[in-house]
Write a protein that holds these residues in place. Structure first.
Motif, PDB file in Angstrom:
ATOM      1  N   LEU A 159      40.389  33.781  51.769  1.00 29.06           N
ATOM      2  CA  LEU A 159      40.655  35.242  51.801  1.00 29.06           C
ATOM      3  C   LEU A 159      39.995  35.917  52.876  1.00 29.06           C
ATOM      4  O   LEU A 159      38.554  35.959  53.123  1.00 29.06           O
ATOM      5  CB  LEU A 159      40.573  35.702  50.778  1.00 29.06           C
ATOM      6  CG  LEU A 159      41.337  34.957  49.208  1.00 29.06           C
ATOM      7  CD1 LEU A 159      40.721  35.224  47.556  1.00 29.06           C
ATOM      8  CD2 LEU A 159      42.369  36.177  48.596  1.00 29.06           C
ATOM      9  N   ILE A 160      40.464  37.209  53.179  1.00 29.80           N
ATOM     10  CA  ILE A 160      39.937  38.664  54.250  1.00 29.80           C
ATOM     11  C   ILE A 160      39.600  39.433  53.252  1.00 29.80           C
ATOM     12  O   ILE A 160      40.061  40.083  52.895  1.00 29.80           O
ATOM     13  CB  ILE A 160      40.315  38.839  55.177  1.00 29.80           C
ATOM     14  CG1 ILE A 160      41.166  37.369  56.186  1.00 29.80           C
ATOM     15  CG2 ILE A 160      39.757  39.240  56.374  1.00 29.80           C
ATOM     16  CD1 ILE A 160      41.954  37.618  56.757  1.00 29.80           C
ATOM     17  N   VAL A 161      38.093  40.001  53.137  1.00 33.37           N
ATOM     18  CA  VAL A 161      37.869  41.177  52.713  1.00 33.37           C
ATOM     19  C   VAL A 161      37.497  42.276  53.837  1.00 33.37           C
ATOM     20  O   VAL A 161      36.708  41.932  54.470  1.00 33.37           O
ATOM     21  CB  VAL A 161      37.119  41.332  51.622  1.00 33.37           C
ATOM     22  CG1 VAL A 161      36.579  40.130  50.650  1.00 33.37           C
ATOM     23  CG2 VAL A 161      35.866  40.248  52.141  1.00 33.37           C
ATOM     24  N   GLY A 162      37.615  43.536  53.772  1.00 33.11           N
ATOM     25  CA  GLY A 162      37.270  44.244  53.791  1.00 33.11           C
ATOM     26  C   GLY A 162      38.531  44.354  55.531  1.00 33.11           C
ATOM     27  O   GLY A 162      37.474  44.947  56.615  1.00 33.11           O
ATOM     28  N   PHE A 163      39.526  44.470  55.563  1.00 37.34           N
ATOM     29  CA  PHE A 163      40.535  44.848  56.435  1.00 37.34           C
ATOM     30  C   PHE A 163      40.724  45.812  56.644  1.00 37.34           C
ATOM     31  O   PHE A 163      40.466  46.795  55.869  1.00 37.34           O
ATOM     32  CB  PHE A 163      41.503  44.230  56.187  1.00 37.34           C
ATOM     33  CG  PHE A 163      42.634  43.169  56.760  1.00 37.34           C
ATOM     34  CD1 PHE A 163      42.920  42.891  58.217  1.00 37.34           C
ATOM     35  CD2 PHE A 163      43.795  45.174  57.280  1.00 37.34           C
ATOM     36  CE1 PHE A 163      43.934  43.327  59.282  1.00 37.34           C
ATOM     37  CE2 PHE A 163      45.011  44.295  58.380  1.00 37.34           C
ATOM     38  CZ  PHE A 163      44.680  43.495  59.225  1.00 37.34           C
ATOM     39  N   PRO A 164      41.118  46.168  57.485  1.00 39.80           N
ATOM     40  CA  PRO A 164      40.822  47.434  58.081  1.00 39.80           C
ATOM     41  C   PRO A 164      42.378  48.325  57.266  1.00 39.80           C
ATOM     42  O   PRO A 164      42.801  48.039  56.654  1.00 39.80           O
ATOM     43  CB  PRO A 164      41.684  48.058  59.677  1.00 39.80           C
ATOM     44  CG  PRO A 164      40.739  46.829  60.294  1.00 39.80           C
ATOM     45  CD  PRO A 164      41.321  45.364  59.405  1.00 39.80           C
ATOM     46  N   GLY A 165      41.721  49.230  56.823  1.00 38.98           N
ATOM     47  CA  GLY A 165      42.435  50.275  55.279  1.00 38.98           C
ATOM     48  C   GLY A 165      42.296  49.607  53.463  1.00 38.98           C
ATOM     49  O   GLY A 165      42.770  50.178  53.138  1.00 38.98           O
ATOM     50  N   ALA A 179      42.553  47.536  66.829  1.00 39.64           N
ATOM     51  CA  ALA A 179      42.650  49.161  67.369  1.00 39.64           C
ATOM     52  C   ALA A 179      43.023  49.758  65.693  1.00 39.64           C
ATOM     53  O   ALA A 179      42.984  51.099  66.422  1.00 39.64           O
ATOM     54  CB  ALA A 179      43.581  48.945  68.364  1.00 39.64           C
ATOM     55  N   MET A 180      43.362  49.092  65.115  1.00 43.77           N
ATOM     56  CA  MET A 180      43.975  49.870  64.039  1.00 43.77           C
ATOM     57  C   MET A 180      42.655  51.126  63.272  1.00 43.77           C
ATOM     58  O   MET A 180      41.022  50.399  63.790  1.00 43.77           O
ATOM     59  CB  MET A 180      43.970  48.896  62.728  1.00 43.77           C
ATOM     60  CG  MET A 180      45.079  48.111  62.752  1.00 43.77           C
ATOM     61  SD  MET A 180      45.288  47.306  61.293  1.00 43.77           S
ATOM     62  CE  MET A 180      46.443  46.292  61.862  1.00 43.77           C
ATOM     63  N   GLY A 181      43.038  51.654  62.912  1.00 46.93           N
ATOM     64  CA  GLY A 181      42.224  53.232  62.296  1.00 46.93           C
ATOM     65  C   GLY A 181      41.330  52.596  60.892  1.00 46.93           C
ATOM     66  O   GLY A 181      41.951  51.525  60.267  1.00 46.93           O
ATOM     67  N   ASN A 182      40.536  53.252  60.191  1.00 49.69           N
ATOM     68  CA  ASN A 182      40.117  53.115  58.848  1.00 49.69           C
ATOM     69  C   ASN A 182      39.399  51.752  59.032  1.00 49.69           C
ATOM     70  O   ASN A 182      39.815  50.463  57.943  1.00 49.69           O
ATOM     71  CB  ASN A 182      41.326  52.791  58.051  1.00 49.69           C
ATOM     72  CG  ASN A 182      41.881  54.537  57.535  1.00 49.69           C
ATOM     73  OD1 ASN A 182      40.701  55.218  57.983  1.00 49.69           O
ATOM     74  ND2 ASN A 182      43.299  54.112  57.965  1.00 49.69           N
ATOM     75  N   GLN A 183      38.297  51.238  59.745  1.00 52.40           N
ATOM     76  CA  GLN A 183      37.620  50.172  59.409  1.00 52.40           C
ATOM     77  C   GLN A 183      37.074  49.805  58.499  1.00 52.40           C
ATOM     78  O   GLN A 183      35.933  51.256  58.434  1.00 52.40           O
ATOM     79  CB  GLN A 183      37.123  50.002  60.711  1.00 52.40           C
ATOM     80  CG  GLN A 183      38.102  49.814  62.188  1.00 52.40           C
ATOM     81  CD  GLN A 183      38.721  47.764  62.596  1.00 52.40           C
ATOM     82  OE1 GLN A 183      38.003  47.498  62.078  1.00 52.40           O
ATOM     83  NE2 GLN A 183      39.766  48.308  62.837  1.00 52.40           N
ATOM     84  N   VAL A 184      36.590  49.101  58.074  1.00 53.55           N
ATOM     85  CA  VAL A 184      35.420  48.964  56.977  1.00 53.55           C
ATOM     86  C   VAL A 184      34.250  48.952  57.156  1.00 53.55           C
ATOM     87  O   VAL A 184      34.154  48.022  57.744  1.00 53.55           O
ATOM     88  CB  VAL A 184      36.794  47.839  55.368  1.00 53.55           C
ATOM     89  CG1 VAL A 184      35.401  47.830  54.438  1.00 53.55           C
ATOM     90  CG2 VAL A 184      37.535  48.665  55.171  1.00 53.55           C
TER      91      VAL A 184
END
Length: 431
Positions: free
Chosen positions: A293-299, A335-340
């Motif tokens: 599981l990955i938490v805090g993915f962009p957006g 390169a995605m926006g909304n980095q957590v």
């Protein structure tokens, strides 16, 4: 995968006339096998290489090399970062390491082999057998292009070994006392798709499982790592039809949010994943299930994370590898926006870790007072009188016993359960 690659290189080097020794300081050649999945691993490897390179200032006959994913990811840039580096070999070329070292002996320097620079070796390496369990590569590379993952860049497009070569390797291992094999690849259950025809509704991977299952002397089969999209009914049915297939599956679901799964480029939904997991436990109620599981993915919003929490509660995972997302240069997600923020990532990470502690011990306690067949691996590092091994459900078990049991399957009565392991009492020896 890297551990297995290291074993293969050891065998190739010994066959090429080199001698493996235990002391790094006494070695004429040191090879660092690397991983690039996470950027931190690359940074550590480069720091280690700088430390090793200092020896070359003193010892002119000392050779230093890098293999693995970092060699492919950074390529010839490694020679700029580490000017005293002698060679860098990508994962697809490790079978040629003996020839590379001979080229060094002939005076060549800064040798680089990229994936595709050598012909793929379809046959297996007859490596030295040191354990009763072994990893067998069935495929390399990946075609999925998940937005957070650098594996397609470092290991290349998917290539599959011929089925006959895999079967010969497992036969070779079984004849030499190996009782358990793990079939490995970036996505094992896509093995042979579009290259090997389906037979009687069975995928190439299921056909391979059946071939391996028929090998005399082999007692256990595992596989890593599958993709949730690759679990069709023929594969799910194997857990009921193939007794040697261990009742444990690693199911890397990554997120419980459909919106985040789409952003990750994971081609399944929360619902289809749940349906597969339901079928697996319906087919085999005691099935042990682990996940990534990955938490805090962009957006990732609060609602997305809540959906992951709900999924976590619904499945009752035996084990989970929970990662805080960190940008990986060279991947679309970086390169995605909304980095957590890291604070939010850490908070969500801790929430899932606490849930995992509860579910892990609950699942482990189901084995209390039961008798479990344990394949003995090695002594405990803290007490050599204590041995450890794995049950078919991939539960780690510690027990008191003589070292002569290493490599055997023994009956252990489970007396204690913790979040990470089981403890038990040796009952008898199955051989």
């Amino acid at each position: 995968m890297n551990g297995h690659d290291t074993e293969l290189m050891e065998s190739v080097l010994v066959d090429s006339g080199f001698q493996q020794i235990d002391s790094e300081t006494a070695a004429d050649i040191v090879i660092l096998n690397t991983c690039s999945v996470r950027e931190q691993a690359e940074r550590k490897a480069i720091g280690r290489l700088h430390s090793l390179a200092r020896r070359k200032k003193i010892e002119k006959n000392f050779s230093l090399g890098v293999t693995g994913c970092m060699a492919q990811n950074l390529g010839r840039e490694l020679f700029r970062l580490i000017p005293d580096l002698d060679f860098a070999i990508s994962p697809g070329c490790i079978h040629a390491i003996g020839k590379v070292l001979r080229r060094l002996e002939n005076g060549e320097k800064q040798i680089f082999l990229s994936n595709g620079d050598t012909e793929t070796s379809d046959d297996f390496c007859r490596r030295k057998i040191t354990r009763a369990s072994a990893f067998v590569t069935i495929a390399n590379g990946c075609n999925m292009n998940c937005s957070y993952c650098i594996v397609p860049k470092t290991r290349g497009r998917e290539t599959c070994r011929p089925m006959e070569s895999i079967v010969r390797e497992v036969q070779f291992l079984a004849e030499r006392g190996v009782k358990e094999v793990t079939l490995g690849g970036q996505i094992v259950n896509f093995y042979g798709i579009r290259k090997i025809p389906f037979e009687n509704g069975k995928s190439p991977f299921v056909q391979l499982l059946e071939r391996v299952h028929a090998i005399n002397g082999l007692e256990r089969i595992r596989f890593l790592s599958p993709h949730p999209s690759g679990f069709r009914d023929d594969l799910i049915g194997c857990y009921a039809n193939l007794p040697k297939l261990c009742p444990h599956v690693h199911f890397p679901i990554q997120s419980g949010s459909d919106r985040i799964l789409r952003s990750m480029r994971r081609p399944y939904t929360r619902q289809t994943a749940l349906e597969v997991l339901h079928k697996l436990r319906q087919n085999l109620p005691e099935m042990a299930i682990s996940t990534d599981l990955i938490v805090g993915f962009p957006g990732e919003m609060e609602e997305d994370f809540r959906q992951t929490e709900q999924l976590f509660d619904k499945i009752d995972f035996d084990m989970a590898f929970i990662f805080k997302y960190s940008p990986r240069a060279g991947t679309p997600a970086a390169a995605m926006g909304n980095q957590v923020s890291q604070d939010v990532c850490e908070e969500r990470h801790q929430i899932l870790l606490k849930k995992l502690a509860i579910t892990s011990i609950r699942r482990n306690r189901l084995f209390l007072n039961s008798h479990q067949p344990v394949l003995v691996e090695e002594p405990s590092t803290r007490d050599h009188h204590i041995l450890w091994g794995y049950t078919p459900h991939h539960k780690k078990v510690f027990f008191l016993g003589p070292k002569e049991l290493i490599g055997k399957i023994v009956d252990v009565k489970i007396s204690h359960a913790s979040t990470c392991a089981l403890n038990g009492i040796l009952e008898d020896d199955k051989g």
